[in-house]
Write an enzyme that holds these catalytic residues in place. Sequence first.
Site, PDB file in Angstrom:
ATOM      1  N   TYR A 157      -4.140  -9.447  15.145  1.00 31.78           N
ATOM      2  CA  TYR A 157      -3.990  -8.356  14.181  1.00 31.78           C
ATOM      3  C   TYR A 157      -5.200  -7.422  14.247  1.00 31.78           C
ATOM      4  CZ  TYR A 157      -3.495  -6.185   9.553  1.00 31.78           C
ATOM      5  OH  TYR A 157      -3.391  -5.301   8.514  1.00 31.78           O
ATOM      6  N   SER A 210      -7.982  -2.745   8.322  1.00 34.50           N
ATOM      7  CA  SER A 210      -8.181  -3.932   7.502  1.00 34.50           C
ATOM      8  C   SER A 210      -9.603  -4.434   7.733  1.00 34.50           C
ATOM      9  CB  SER A 210      -7.189  -4.989   7.957  1.00 34.50           C
ATOM     10  OG  SER A 210      -7.692  -6.273   7.685  1.00 34.50           O
ATOM     11  N   SER A 211     -10.158  -5.111   6.732  1.00 35.88           N
ATOM     12  CA  SER A 211     -11.533  -5.594   6.879  1.00 35.88           C
ATOM     13  C   SER A 211     -11.644  -6.707   7.928  1.00 35.88           C
ATOM     14  CB  SER A 211     -12.078  -6.077   5.541  1.00 35.88           C
ATOM     15  OG  SER A 211     -11.253  -7.085   5.017  1.00 35.88           O
ATOM     16  N   CYS A 212     -10.517  -7.236   8.411  1.00 39.05           N
ATOM     17  CA  CYS A 212     -10.615  -8.298   9.423  1.00 39.05           C
ATOM     18  C   CYS A 212     -10.959  -7.756  10.813  1.00 39.05           C
ATOM     19  CB  CYS A 212      -9.360  -9.139   9.468  1.00 39.05           C
ATOM     20  SG  CYS A 212      -7.984  -8.255  10.142  1.00 39.05           S
ATOM     21  N   VAL A 268       0.831  -1.208   0.000  1.00 40.19           N
ATOM     22  CA  VAL A 268       0.000   0.000   0.000  1.00 40.19           C
ATOM     23  C   VAL A 268       0.867   1.259   0.000  1.00 40.19           C
ATOM     24  CG1 VAL A 268      -1.788   1.300   1.188  1.00 40.19           C
ATOM     25  CG2 VAL A 268      -1.857  -1.179   1.214  1.00 40.19           C
ATOM     26  N   LYS A 293      -5.501  -3.394  15.109  1.00 41.28           N
ATOM     27  CA  LYS A 293      -6.053  -2.416  14.159  1.00 41.28           C
ATOM     28  C   LYS A 293      -7.240  -1.662  14.769  1.00 41.28           C
ATOM     29  CE  LYS A 293      -3.266  -2.657  10.727  1.00 41.28           C
ATOM     30  NZ  LYS A 293      -2.513  -1.453  10.313  1.00 41.28           N
ATOM     31  N   HIS A 302      -0.926 -13.771   1.362  1.00 44.52           N
ATOM     32  CA  HIS A 302      -2.377 -13.858   1.269  1.00 44.52           C
ATOM     33  C   HIS A 302      -2.727 -14.700   0.047  1.00 44.52           C
ATOM     34  CE1 HIS A 302      -2.300 -10.275   3.936  1.00 44.52           C
ATOM     35  NE2 HIS A 302      -3.389 -10.865   4.419  1.00 44.52           N
TER      36      HIS A 302
HETATM   37  P1  GDP Z   1      -7.921 -14.103   5.184  1.00 40.09           P
HETATM   38  O1  GDP Z   1      -8.692 -13.289   4.183  1.00 40.09           O
HETATM   39  O2  GDP Z   1      -7.564 -13.365   6.413  1.00 40.09           O
HETATM   40  O3  GDP Z   1      -8.634 -15.401   5.499  1.00 40.09           O
HETATM   41  O4  GDP Z   1      -6.493 -14.448   4.556  1.00 40.09           O
HETATM   42  P2  GDP Z   1      -5.920 -15.201   3.266  1.00 40.09           P
HETATM   43  O5  GDP Z   1      -5.882 -14.274   2.099  1.00 40.09           O
HETATM   44  O6  GDP Z   1      -4.619 -15.767   3.691  1.00 40.09           O
HETATM   45  O7  GDP Z   1      -6.905 -16.415   2.968  1.00 40.09           O
HETATM   46  C1  GDP Z   1      -8.138 -16.245   2.321  1.00 40.09           C
HETATM   47  C2  GDP Z   1      -8.756 -17.597   2.015  1.00 40.09           C
HETATM   48  O8  GDP Z   1      -8.014 -18.231   0.964  1.00 40.09           O
HETATM   49  C3  GDP Z   1      -8.779 -18.589   3.186  1.00 40.09           C
HETATM   50  O9  GDP Z   1      -9.998 -19.291   3.137  1.00 40.09           O
HETATM   51  C4  GDP Z   1      -7.624 -19.532   2.832  1.00 40.09           C
HETATM   52  O10 GDP Z   1      -7.773 -20.817   3.388  1.00 40.09           O
HETATM   53  C5  GDP Z   1      -7.773 -19.588   1.306  1.00 40.09           C
HETATM   54  N1  GDP Z   1      -6.572 -20.084   0.618  1.00 40.09           N
HETATM   55  C6  GDP Z   1      -6.562 -21.073  -0.315  1.00 40.09           C
HETATM   56  N2  GDP Z   1      -5.319 -21.351  -0.711  1.00 40.09           N
HETATM   57  C7  GDP Z   1      -4.498 -20.494  -0.049  1.00 40.09           C
HETATM   58  C8  GDP Z   1      -3.088 -20.309  -0.042  1.00 40.09           C
HETATM   59  O11 GDP Z   1      -2.322 -20.982  -0.726  1.00 40.09           O
HETATM   60  N3  GDP Z   1      -2.602 -19.328   0.781  1.00 40.09           N
HETATM   61  C9  GDP Z   1      -3.435 -18.543   1.540  1.00 40.09           C
HETATM   62  N4  GDP Z   1      -2.904 -17.584   2.305  1.00 40.09           N
HETATM   63  N5  GDP Z   1      -4.777 -18.738   1.587  1.00 40.09           N
HETATM   64  C10 GDP Z   1      -5.299 -19.688   0.793  1.00 40.09           C
END
Ligand code: GDP
Length: 309
Positions: A137, A108-110, A16, A141, A180
Amino acid sequence: MNKNSRIFIAGHRGMVGSAIKRKLESRGYSDLLYRTRGELDLTNQQSVNEFFTSQKPEYVFLAAAKVGGIMANSTYPAEFIYENLMIEANVIHAAYVNGVKKLLFLGSSCIYPRLAPQPLKEEYLLTGELEVTNEAYAIAKIAGIRMCKHYNQQYGTNFISVMPTNLYGPNDNYDPKTSHVMAALIRKFHEAKKNNEPEVIVWGTGSPRREFLHVDDMADACILLMEKYTFSDIGEFINIGTGRDITIRELAELIKNIVGYHGKIIYDHSKPDGTPQKLLDVTKLHRLGWKASIQLKDGIERVYREYIQ
Ligand code: GDP
């Protein structure tokens, strides 16, 4: 904020911060301040105070944070809460003490409750239990948002907070353990194609829904908010997203096609799904006249081209 204002971008090497820096430079902002972690440790209060006292920034984009995907967040919660709290507390307080005209804090949206109604409206903050995989986290935030709000209340500062949805774009983190989902899947499909692997493993069930915003759109929204809107226009914070989400399964198929991979996708149910849906309500942002302009498919194609270079 005008073209000669002294602007500090905290976290200018992150996804960002670097997007904000690129956009400010391209629009002719000429007095940008930034420091690497080696030059200025934002978790160190004394260093931050010295920096603000000597450099006197007028505007601050607080984009520095310890961030990571679902695995990193759930494996290192102590680091996530400590580093983020320290950075926010040091920078926000120093901004107040040194008379910063306006500060934009990135959340963050979390921060939203795990089972809040969708799409997520700003008013749902603190109405329920958080998602456990990123609670540390999120708590940090939320503390940052409330710090801005209470400093505005007590000290009359103009500190605003923005909550972006899941972001992707240049300078994303592609480390498989901490990335992510977007960066993780681009890398997985690319490597599987290169090495002729028969299958790609996607974590979880594929059913969670997520919303994705290109970081150049994010930077555009942040700069508009910084230029035109005050804390009283925005309220406690404002969501930044596209208003559209897709399932992880749809995302995986989309990336598979863009990369041109022809093998199978396997869903690893032993890995966490995280929160079932994360879609921001962007009514407030649309009312201010801003809409995302980069379509998801175009954005991923752009990012993939940058990735292979
Ligand atoms: P979140 O949005 O905080 O849950 O963070 P992430 O972007 O890490 O994960 C988003 C979703 O993508 C979750 O349901 C993960 O299980 C799924 N996912 C699928 N494959 C992957 C991968 O290889 N890496 C990550 N980080 N997430 C994955």
